[in-house]
Design a protein around this motif. Structure first.
Motif, PDB file in Angstrom:
ATOM      1  N   ASP A   1       5.120  62.746 -14.664  1.00 10.35           N
ATOM      2  CA  ASP A   1       6.492  62.253 -14.787  1.00 10.35           C
ATOM      3  C   ASP A   1       7.285  62.479 -13.506  1.00 10.35           C
ATOM      4  O   ASP A   1       8.061  61.623 -13.087  1.00 10.35           O
ATOM      5  CB  ASP A   1       7.209  62.957 -15.943  1.00 10.35           C
ATOM      6  CG  ASP A   1       6.594  62.602 -17.276  1.00 10.35           C
ATOM      7  OD1 ASP A   1       6.280  61.411 -17.463  1.00 10.35           O
ATOM      8  OD2 ASP A   1       6.411  63.484 -18.122  1.00 10.35           O
ATOM      9  N   SER A   2       7.098  63.639 -12.917  1.00  9.69           N
ATOM     10  CA  SER A   2       7.872  63.956 -11.706  1.00  9.69           C
ATOM     11  C   SER A   2       7.407  63.105 -10.531  1.00  9.69           C
ATOM     12  O   SER A   2       8.184  62.822  -9.627  1.00  9.69           O
ATOM     13  CB  SER A   2       7.720  65.429 -11.350  1.00  9.69           C
ATOM     14  OG  SER A   2       6.405  65.719 -10.934  1.00  9.69           O
ATOM     15  N   GLY A   3       6.130  62.676 -10.540  1.00  6.54           N
ATOM     16  CA  GLY A   3       5.558  62.072  -9.352  1.00  6.54           C
ATOM     17  C   GLY A   3       5.374  63.166  -8.321  1.00  6.54           C
ATOM     18  O   GLY A   3       5.622  64.348  -8.595  1.00  6.54           O
ATOM     19  N   PRO A   4       4.958  62.792  -7.114  1.00  5.82           N
ATOM     20  CA  PRO A   4       4.765  63.820  -6.100  1.00  5.82           C
ATOM     21  C   PRO A   4       6.091  64.449  -5.690  1.00  5.82           C
ATOM     22  O   PRO A   4       7.115  63.789  -5.665  1.00  5.82           O
ATOM     23  CB  PRO A   4       4.147  63.046  -4.927  1.00  5.82           C
ATOM     24  CG  PRO A   4       4.515  61.633  -5.167  1.00  5.82           C
ATOM     25  CD  PRO A   4       4.626  61.444  -6.639  1.00  5.82           C
ATOM     26  N   VAL A   5       6.057  65.741  -5.425  1.00  7.96           N
ATOM     27  CA  VAL A   5       7.241  66.452  -4.925  1.00  7.96           C
ATOM     28  C   VAL A   5       6.931  66.892  -3.499  1.00  7.96           C
ATOM     29  O   VAL A   5       5.958  67.609  -3.256  1.00  7.96           O
ATOM     30  CB  VAL A   5       7.565  67.662  -5.823  1.00  7.96           C
ATOM     31  CG1 VAL A   5       8.704  68.474  -5.222  1.00  7.96           C
ATOM     32  CG2 VAL A   5       7.938  67.190  -7.232  1.00  7.96           C
ATOM     33  N   ILE A   6       7.735  66.429  -2.560  1.00 11.81           N
ATOM     34  CA  ILE A   6       7.461  66.694  -1.145  1.00 11.81           C
ATOM     35  C   ILE A   6       7.763  68.160  -0.845  1.00 11.81           C
ATOM     36  O   ILE A   6       8.865  68.643  -1.136  1.00 11.81           O
ATOM     37  CB  ILE A   6       8.311  65.774  -0.249  1.00 11.81           C
ATOM     38  CG1 ILE A   6       7.911  64.315  -0.530  1.00 11.81           C
ATOM     39  CG2 ILE A   6       8.115  66.095   1.231  1.00 11.81           C
ATOM     40  CD1 ILE A   6       8.797  63.293   0.097  1.00 11.81           C
ATOM     41  N   PRO A   7       6.779  68.889  -0.300  1.00 12.57           N
ATOM     42  CA  PRO A   7       6.978  70.321  -0.034  1.00 12.57           C
ATOM     43  C   PRO A   7       8.145  70.574   0.923  1.00 12.57           C
ATOM     44  O   PRO A   7       8.570  69.674   1.636  1.00 12.57           O
ATOM     45  CB  PRO A   7       5.652  70.745   0.610  1.00 12.57           C
ATOM     46  CG  PRO A   7       4.688  69.663   0.304  1.00 12.57           C
ATOM     47  CD  PRO A   7       5.476  68.397   0.126  1.00 12.57           C
ATOM     48  N   PHE A   8       8.623  71.769   0.917  1.00 12.07           N
ATOM     49  CA  PHE A   8       9.706  72.290   1.770  1.00 12.07           C
ATOM     50  C   PHE A   8      11.079  71.739   1.350  1.00 12.07           C
ATOM     51  O   PHE A   8      11.979  72.501   1.074  1.00 12.07           O
ATOM     52  CB  PHE A   8       9.454  72.001   3.263  1.00 12.07           C
ATOM     53  CG  PHE A   8       8.116  72.489   3.732  1.00 12.07           C
ATOM     54  CD1 PHE A   8       7.823  73.852   3.735  1.00 12.07           C
ATOM     55  CD2 PHE A   8       7.124  71.613   4.134  1.00 12.07           C
ATOM     56  CE1 PHE A   8       6.580  74.317   4.154  1.00 12.07           C
ATOM     57  CE2 PHE A   8       5.885  72.058   4.554  1.00 12.07           C
ATOM     58  CZ  PHE A   8       5.610  73.422   4.561  1.00 12.07           C
ATOM     59  N   VAL A   9      11.212  70.394   1.303  1.00  7.88           N
ATOM     60  CA  VAL A   9      12.529  69.848   0.923  1.00  7.88           C
ATOM     61  C   VAL A   9      12.622  69.623  -0.583  1.00  7.88           C
ATOM     62  O   VAL A   9      13.686  69.358  -1.122  1.00  7.88           O
ATOM     63  CB  VAL A   9      12.837  68.530   1.665  1.00  7.88           C
ATOM     64  CG1 VAL A   9      12.996  68.776   3.131  1.00  7.88           C
ATOM     65  CG2 VAL A   9      11.760  67.483   1.398  1.00  7.88           C
ATOM     66  N   HIS A  10      11.479  69.693  -1.280  1.00  9.64           N
ATOM     67  CA  HIS A  10      11.415  69.538  -2.738  1.00  9.64           C
ATOM     68  C   HIS A  10      11.992  68.201  -3.199  1.00  9.64           C
ATOM     69  O   HIS A  10      12.671  68.128  -4.219  1.00  9.64           O
ATOM     70  CB  HIS A  10      12.137  70.695  -3.440  1.00  9.64           C
ATOM     71  CG  HIS A  10      11.642  72.045  -3.013  1.00  9.64           C
ATOM     72  ND1 HIS A  10      10.356  72.478  -3.249  1.00  9.64           N
ATOM     73  CD2 HIS A  10      12.255  73.037  -2.321  1.00  9.64           C
ATOM     74  CE1 HIS A  10      10.205  73.697  -2.741  1.00  9.64           C
ATOM     75  NE2 HIS A  10      11.325  74.055  -2.171  1.00  9.64           N
ATOM     76  N   ALA A  11      11.759  67.151  -2.441  1.00  8.42           N
ATOM     77  CA  ALA A  11      12.222  65.822  -2.843  1.00  8.42           C
ATOM     78  C   ALA A  11      11.263  65.256  -3.876  1.00  8.42           C
ATOM     79  O   ALA A  11      10.053  65.201  -3.644  1.00  8.42           O
ATOM     80  CB  ALA A  11      12.288  64.908  -1.623  1.00  8.42           C
ATOM     81  N   GLY A  12      11.777  64.867  -5.016  1.00 12.25           N
ATOM     82  CA  GLY A  12      10.961  64.311  -6.084  1.00 12.25           C
ATOM     83  C   GLY A  12      10.969  62.796  -6.017  1.00 12.25           C
ATOM     84  O   GLY A  12      12.047  62.186  -5.957  1.00 12.25           O
ATOM     85  N   ALA A  13       9.784  62.186  -6.054  1.00 15.77           N
ATOM     86  CA  ALA A  13       9.725  60.719  -5.985  1.00 15.77           C
ATOM     87  C   ALA A  13      10.362  60.121  -7.242  1.00 15.77           C
ATOM     88  O   ALA A  13      11.197  59.207  -7.162  1.00 15.77           O
ATOM     89  CB  ALA A  13       8.278  60.263  -5.846  1.00 15.77           C
ATOM     90  N   GLY A  14       9.984  60.638  -8.414  1.00 15.83           N
ATOM     91  CA  GLY A  14      10.540  60.111  -9.662  1.00 15.83           C
ATOM     92  C   GLY A  14      12.034  60.365  -9.749  1.00 15.83           C
ATOM     93  O   GLY A  14      12.813  59.468 -10.114  1.00 15.83           O
TER      94      GLY A  14
END
Lengths: 396, 90
Positions: free
Chosen positions: A312-325
């Protein structure tokens, strides 16, 4: 001045000019992402052109092997995007879009429930009917939206039967949360179902038996479904109402949008809280976290599945914690609540990170899949249908 | 600082500015852009190439302009310093 000092000074000066102005080079003109007096944003039309072409070629591009739920989400947001576009469209375009929306709905209804669910869908539901609110709610919303835009009284009985099934399922649940998987109830699905009942009421001209009472009871019970640390509705519960997933960005913005048809002040409050808790806006860009800052829980235990990326979250970009979803759904929330500055910043981030591909007035984002593009289509196109339901008029 | 050192700093930044662009061109030739679905699915048809494309693209968009700007600033700094050295002493 030695070489190192010269290099450092050059780097600092250059960064202080380039970083704050980078967004200016990437941001599209506002009419591309904001509705104008002439109709929907250009991005909505370009995304629709691309997705209609893909649909006609038989492409569904949603990586079912990763998550079959994306397949249903793709169908639903695609159909709702087209439905909203149809309200502002010329008669010939409207007729074509009706055919497409009917085809999307028919394709969903032709599939068994399991088709759109992950493997653990098998099992015993707490509710004896064994129906998925995820599937039934989205079918109801698509069908009600279709009949709101292209009225067909001959299909009212079908609509009412579907709606009654949802009312009965939700009303029978102890926390008024219908299941989408055995003993798993998702806020996204339940809020969407309440919105679908509101659109159904508009179409029929009267509420479905028990729907208004259910909605009032659900709203009265909403505080039990709210995370006390953030004031946001939780993302999922058991059938009894115990929290499974706390607030999530991939859910919160869409839930706020759905609640606009149910309780506008509550919807606005949820949107503002989601924005405050989840959105980060660096240097003219913006993205959303999937989860609120865990520090707010203090000594309290975090929800069981907090900070664990999933389908559900999709990938979460490390360090900045940006969620695709979460970031995709934030576009929907910002557009729905007319937060133009945030829409601009989110769209600028899309230009930077989602790899837009424009060909012949058609747009797709290479770094998303069919669902991501369909959510963005709906985010850009939404508005007319909700206004139609709220005011009886399609234009603002 | 000598003329040679100006060139060293400026050249360094120009190389940094150009490097992601060159890598992007090479990855484009290898077809890495077709592997971009790596972002949404976590897998994708060509995950390594797709991930390389993403990283290189971000470097090209963010690092290259900063490095190019730094190269320009370093030239300006050196000219300013040269003028100070060449100015007649009172």
């Amino acid at each position: 001045m030695n070489k190192l000092l010269q290099a450092a000074l050059s780097l600092v000066l250059s960064s202080s000019i380039v970083l704050p102005t980078l967004h200016l080079a990437l941001r599209p003109a506002s009419e591309r992402y904001l509705r104008t007096a002439n109709g929907p944003p250009l991005m909505a039309q370009e995304l629709a052109a691309s997705q209609l072409a893909a649909w006609e070629e038989g492409q569904r591009d949603v990586a079912r092997q990763v998550n079959p739920e994306w397949d249903l989400g793709h169908h639903t947001f695609f159909a709702l995007g087209l439905t909203n576009l149809a309200i502002d469209a010329t008669p010939d375009v409207r007729a074509r879009l009706q055919t497409d929306v009917d085809a999307v709905i028919a394709e969903v209804r032709a599939r068994p429930q399991q088709h759109f669910h992950l493997a653990y869908f098998k099992g015993s539901f707490e509710d004896g009917r064994g129906r998925s609110l995820f599937l039934d709610g989205e079918i109801l919303l698509m069908l009600a939206a279709r009949l709101a835009v292209w009225p067909d009284p001959a299909r009212h009985a079908e609509l009412e039967t579907l709606a009654k099934g949802i009312v009965d399922q939700m009303a029978a649940a102890p926390a008024l949360m219908g299941e989408s998987y055995p003993n798993e109830c998702w806020m996204f699905d339940n809020a969407l179902a309440l919105a679908a009942l509101a659109v159904t009421k508009h179409v029929l001209g009267h509420p479905v038996d028990g729907a208004d009472a259910l909605t009032q009871r659900w709203l009265a019970n909403a505080s039990r479904l709210t995370d006390p640390h953030t004031g946001l509705l939780v993302a999922s519960t058991t059938w009894q109402g115990a929290t499974l997933d706390g607030p999530e960005g991939s859910s919160a913005f869409a839930v706020a949008h759905f609640l606009e048809l149910v309780d506008p002040p509550m919807a606005r409050d949820q949107y503002e809280r989601a924005k405050q808790q989840l959105v980060v806006r660096p240097l003219g860009f913006a993205y959303a976290h999937e989860w609120p800052d865990a520090a707010q829980w203090g000594e309290d235990p975090l929800p069981a599945r907090a900070n664990s990326p999933d389908v559900d979250s999709g990938p979460v970009i490390p360090f900045v914690h940006a969620g695709a979803g979460a970031s995709g759904m934030a576009v929907l929330g910002a557009a729905a609540f007319h937060d133009d500055a945030l829409v601009a910043e989110l769209v600028t981030s899309l230009e930077l990170t989602a790899f837009p591909e424009r060909k012949n007035d058609a747009l797709r984002f290479r770094a998303t899949n069919g669902l991501g593009d369909a959510v963005l289509l709906y985010a850009m196109a939404q508005g007319p249908l909700w206004r139609l339901v709220q005011t009886g008029k399609a234009t603002s | 600082m000598t003329t040679a050192s100006i060139n060293t700093v400026t050249r360094f930044f120009l190389v940094i500015a150009a490097l992601p662009l060159v890598m992007l061109a090479i990855l484009a030739l290898l077809g890495a852009r077709d592997g971009l679905d790596v972002l949404m699915t976590g897998s994708g048809s060509r995950p390594l190439l797709g991930a390389a494309w993403v990283a290189t693209w971000l470097a090209a968009v963010i690092v290259s302009p900063i490095a190019f700007g730094a190269a320009l600033v370093s030239v300006a700094l050196q000219r300013w310093r040269d003028r100070r050295h060449l100015a007649p002493k009172a």
